[in-house]
Design a protein around this motif. Sequence first.
Motif, PDB file in Angstrom:
ATOM      1  N   ASN A  38     -13.076 -45.391   4.367  1.00 44.15           N
ATOM      2  CA  ASN A  38     -14.190 -45.811   3.530  1.00 44.15           C
ATOM      3  C   ASN A  38     -14.898 -44.586   2.984  1.00 44.15           C
ATOM      4  O   ASN A  38     -15.080 -43.592   3.680  1.00 44.15           O
ATOM      5  N   GLY A  42     -23.346 -43.890   2.607  1.00 46.34           N
ATOM      6  CA  GLY A  42     -23.954 -44.361   3.841  1.00 46.34           C
ATOM      7  C   GLY A  42     -25.373 -44.847   3.664  1.00 46.34           C
ATOM      8  O   GLY A  42     -26.107 -44.969   4.640  1.00 46.34           O
ATOM      9  N   GLU A  48     -19.498 -48.474  -2.575  1.00 45.74           N
ATOM     10  CA  GLU A  48     -18.516 -47.768  -1.766  1.00 45.74           C
ATOM     11  C   GLU A  48     -17.120 -48.238  -2.143  1.00 45.74           C
ATOM     12  O   GLU A  48     -16.939 -49.257  -2.802  1.00 45.74           O
ATOM     13  N   GLN A 240     -14.970 -38.705  10.927  1.00 44.76           N
ATOM     14  CA  GLN A 240     -16.100 -38.736  10.006  1.00 44.76           C
ATOM     15  C   GLN A 240     -16.173 -37.401   9.286  1.00 44.76           C
ATOM     16  O   GLN A 240     -16.076 -36.343   9.922  1.00 44.76           O
ATOM     17  N   HIS A 242     -18.308 -35.253   6.082  1.00 44.42           N
ATOM     18  CA  HIS A 242     -19.421 -35.171   5.142  1.00 44.42           C
ATOM     19  C   HIS A 242     -19.067 -34.116   4.103  1.00 44.42           C
ATOM     20  O   HIS A 242     -18.706 -32.988   4.442  1.00 44.42           O
ATOM     21  N   GLN A 254     -19.728 -39.408   2.249  1.00 45.61           N
ATOM     22  CA  GLN A 254     -19.176 -39.575   3.582  1.00 45.61           C
ATOM     23  C   GLN A 254     -17.836 -40.277   3.537  1.00 45.61           C
ATOM     24  O   GLN A 254     -17.634 -41.194   2.741  1.00 45.61           O
ATOM     25  N   LEU A 256     -15.325 -42.234   6.234  1.00 40.39           N
ATOM     26  CA  LEU A 256     -15.186 -42.803   7.564  1.00 40.39           C
ATOM     27  C   LEU A 256     -13.771 -43.343   7.682  1.00 40.39           C
ATOM     28  O   LEU A 256     -13.392 -44.268   6.960  1.00 40.39           O
TER      29      LEU A 256
END
Length: 1279
Positions: A38, A42, A48, A240, A242, A254, A256
């Motif tokens: 994804n 966030g 998204e 995760q 960034h 972000q 994920l």
Amino acid sequence: MRGLLLCCLVGLASKFSWIQPHLNPKKTYEYKYEGVVNFGLGMPNLAESGARITCKIKIIGVSAQTFILQVSDLAFKEFNGFPGKNTFNASPKLTQSIAAQFVKPFTFDYIGGHVSNIRASADISDTIVNIVRGILGLFQVTVKTTQTIYELEETGIHGMCPSNYATEVNAETKDMTITQVVDVGNCREKAVMYRGMATAVFDQVSKQRGESVISTVRYIYTVKPTAEGGLITKAHGLEQQHFSPFNVKGGSFQMLAMKEIVLLSVNDTERAFVFGPMESKGNLVYKFVNAEANVPILMQSLDNPVPKAIELIKHLAEVNRYQIDSTTSEDTIKLYQLLRVIPYEGLEVMWKQFAANDEQRRWFLDMTVEVNDARILKFFQMRFQAGDVSANEALQAILLVMNHLQPIPDLVEMAKMFLNIPFCKSNIYLWHAVVLSYGSLVYKHCTYYTPCPVAAVQPLLDMAVEGLRNGTEADMVIALKALGNAGHPGSIKTIMRFLPGVAASPVNLPPRVLSAAVQSMRLIAARDPHITMILFLQKNLPAEIRMMAFMILFDTKPSMALVSTVTVHLQEEKDLHVISFAYSYFKSVARSSTPNNHFLSTACNVAVKILAPKFGRLSYHYSKATRMDWFNDDFLIGTAAEVFMLRNATNIFPAEIIMKGKFYFIGRILQLLELGIHADGLKELLGAGIPSFKGDLSVSDFQAVLNVLQNWEILPNDKPVLSAYTRTFGQEWFFADITKDTIQNIFRAVSPSTGKESPLWAVIENLKKGVSWHWTKPYLIFEVRYFQATTLGLPLEISKYYQTINGITVNAKAAVNPPLTDRLGQLLTSEISLETDGFIGYTKDFWVFYGINTELFQCGSEFKSKIPIAIPWNFAAKINVREMKFELDFPPCKKEFELFSVSSNVYAVSRNTEDPALTKMTPIMPTAIDSNDEVLTPNTWHPRSNMCAESKIYGAGLCVESELRREYYHEEYPLYYFLGYTHMALKVIPGTVHQAQHITPYSTGQSKTEATQGVRLTSDSASSIRGSHHSHHDDLLEGLNSTPESVLNIKALAMSGNQKPEGYDAAFYYTPEANIHNAQMIVSQVGEDTNWKMCVDTDVNAHVEAHIGWGAECQSYEMSMASATAHQPGSKPTLKAKVQWTKIPETMAEMGTRIESFIPGMAFYLGFYEQHERNAKQEVSVSVVAASADSVDVKIKFPEVLEETFTTYIFMQNLYLHECVISSVLSLVYSLPPGFSGSTATWLFSGVSTPQKHNNGQLWMHIKTCKLHKTSLIKFIIN
């Protein structure tokens, strides 16, 4: 005893083996697998994108350590939208395509919880194998039963990386839970790949200030003990990441990525499994595929690419024929992608089709250079050998081919052939481009391959040695420049042969060759800075060579010890040019704020303090180094500009001038542009001095220089008068010599006595017939790509694409009356008429992609911007040199057109190869319609504006429109500044035309009598013109009444038929007196019932004075300005300036009041202090005093605008508000002055509300600002 010990060891081993991960070769294990990725911010209410893969997997034993992996029930789904409002959508076509490759089984080895030797059928793509790696990664775990916390380095999908383990055993079930955290930021061998970053210098100190990418990877395993060993019943992986184009501390996108397996069943294997031939695909480490054709910002069908590419080139050539069609500029990326999958034979087919059409031929050659592999080298090898491209076409192509080529060993070896093709030497500039570009290719090759073989640079070494042996200056210079581009460590010994004091045998080479040799060390001097140190310390070398060595030395960022050594030697130095250059360099770097100078600036600061007492007052006549820079830690962005002026004691003209521009960006330094001018020949011509040259840059100084330049014929024929070079991203790509012959040819071409043999004559003849010329240049400025493995086995890509299409169209036709007969000088007595129309402009597209990019699908976040500039023209001109008349005729504006615009947005994107037409691009920030909510969220900011200014006289207007849509989150600063929709445009619109049909501005050397009669400057107010302006204005009025001749007259008039013209008339007068230069300008509005004028009067002698009056007959408003310098014996040099006014328009007064309100705060910020004095009410004065060699005292006096002031000072010592303090209240209690009726506040920080008066006499203020650093002085002025 031995037997007892053996029994203990066996027992201990058996105790540990019950938990070691193990697969029974006689069992079949079935798991459920899910992998999800994804991309977003966030934050709530922001779009998204993502993808999900689910399937069942079976693991079947073949032997004790070999197992089969089968995948079934696969489903692929995509997400694009807003969480909570949208869901994952099935992609049946892509599911079917992926499942087809999973029909065949895979095998792998599994021993002690470690996966190795993955094998698959030869026709399985690397992308599918990588997905299998992601699945098998959940079975890779190291268990140590003797420790509950342990660290080790092991192989995984991200590479050879350190892992931290923690284990815990459930007391009831005896299941072991293992938590593994992989430190993917410190992998010894990391699965990453860079493209297009070779010339961007890595900056370690900048990386320490902040990161643009941060990743964390965590696995949790549940292992059930069995008699055979540990069985993984559940495993969960989470990655995760960034990412920010700036510092991730200031907000980030972000990623994920989550994957999970759950054990469904364990059964006995009923029968042996049969599978076909397989080949090894390697271990668990992610394997990158050739992604050159997988352009992340689009997805299209690549079947049958040749016809598609042909049609696209024809379309682009047609729609951009007259001007740039910005709506099609993105199609160039589609064309690049198609060309990268076309075989060599297809390129030849396309060449045969386009070669005869100039427009299409140019587009094909400009676009095909992005085929960055062996096909493009072979294609241009055939063109060069056949000679069916011009030298100009070849030069443009080879520069881009070499610089965009993949720098792999095979292609570097193949590129050597261009150094031996005779066609490459047929044009000197083409030969330079080939040699320099090959050097750049070697540099990029060595960036990715260490150690770099000497064979790559050997051809350039041979050229340098051959040039030295033959004493050929041109050959030595080009070879050394190419070696400088290559920056190969193996070239040091060869370069040293050109350097005096370093070479094994004495050398006596021209300064130009020495300069090239020193500069060729720029990329390798860091390996051995002592070579440049030796050159700098040789006092018998020319000063400019020593200073060049000094520059190269300090580019290596020397240690404090080395800087100290240089400082010690400078204290004994005799050459003031060397001293001045080094001292000014130290002084500039000492103030540097860029990360790469973090330590060097300290050393230079110390050096300045040591050298300042002795050398701090050297004048600007000596050699200088100047640097200005800026860096911001929040953005991780900075800029730097450097100028180097290299002189010597025997010449007044600089031997060399170098200018550099650098850009600092997220841990990299981009050396954007460097320009250099070497003036050996010109230096000899000017010599040690110029007769009658005073140095005050007056008219007499320029005349003195021109008198010397007329002697250019005495220069030697074998030495260039001027040499210039340019570098981009640190790589030299062009240099040229201006020789005596070049100057001679230019003079001959434009000489008035030249006849029909002049090339200018041919140009004029063509213009008389009519000329139509068009040129376009599509160019991929940069393609920067970063690839990284993810835990899912999908490639994460961060890419930046910057593409431009430049274009110009010129249509022109001229007439000369009387026509030319035998010489160009007749133009000076003829009237020249010219009619022309055309266009110049460009469209630049910029993309940033962050997401998953495979040949099957793409998902992620994408920033997209477009900047078109379009400047059309259409006018007629008449030029009469003899009568000093110049006339332009512009037709009226009939339709609206856009001069400039900027538009950008950020999208959540989803694409897949099976349904390329169903691409989804959802703006990350929703509109009201998107969110099904007409009321925007509290964090939304949506300003819109449209401002226009229209001239009814000229029948045209200018409009500026803008629209922004932002979602603000304070923890996302500064990223949220750029998230959302942006549009700004500058447009020209047709105005409301009363009379104007065309505009005719013209200038004459002599103004007609009636143009100035009746123009009078009178002043009844004694205060309007102070001091000496009285008498001079009287003289001016007297002179105007006597009708002086204007030096220049410019009229901008709009006329229509027999109606009277409207517009403006400007007349310039020059009335010098003894030692005084007087100049006047009168601008008058032309038209019925108007008397608006502007009168400007200037005096220049020992001081400068100017007076401006404007309005009705120049009488409505008046201002005067004066400045003077003073340097009396025993006093310090002083510059004084003063601005006075009697009456000014209200808008100017309001603007002045606004500026005045900011003065206290800005004065404090800049280090000034305030002192209340009685100043003149309508006067601003400035005094600048040279207090010392490196400081000035500045005193500024402002008028007392507020008759009564009340001042309160608040000191905030080291105040730091971590988050935004909303609704905090600051109470200021004081005695309000009499008659207080309200309050105004000067507040220097953003987001602070206006103070409100309460009944209890207190002033309340809501503080909304964040992060107040340092000591702040806040001043409130209450009136």
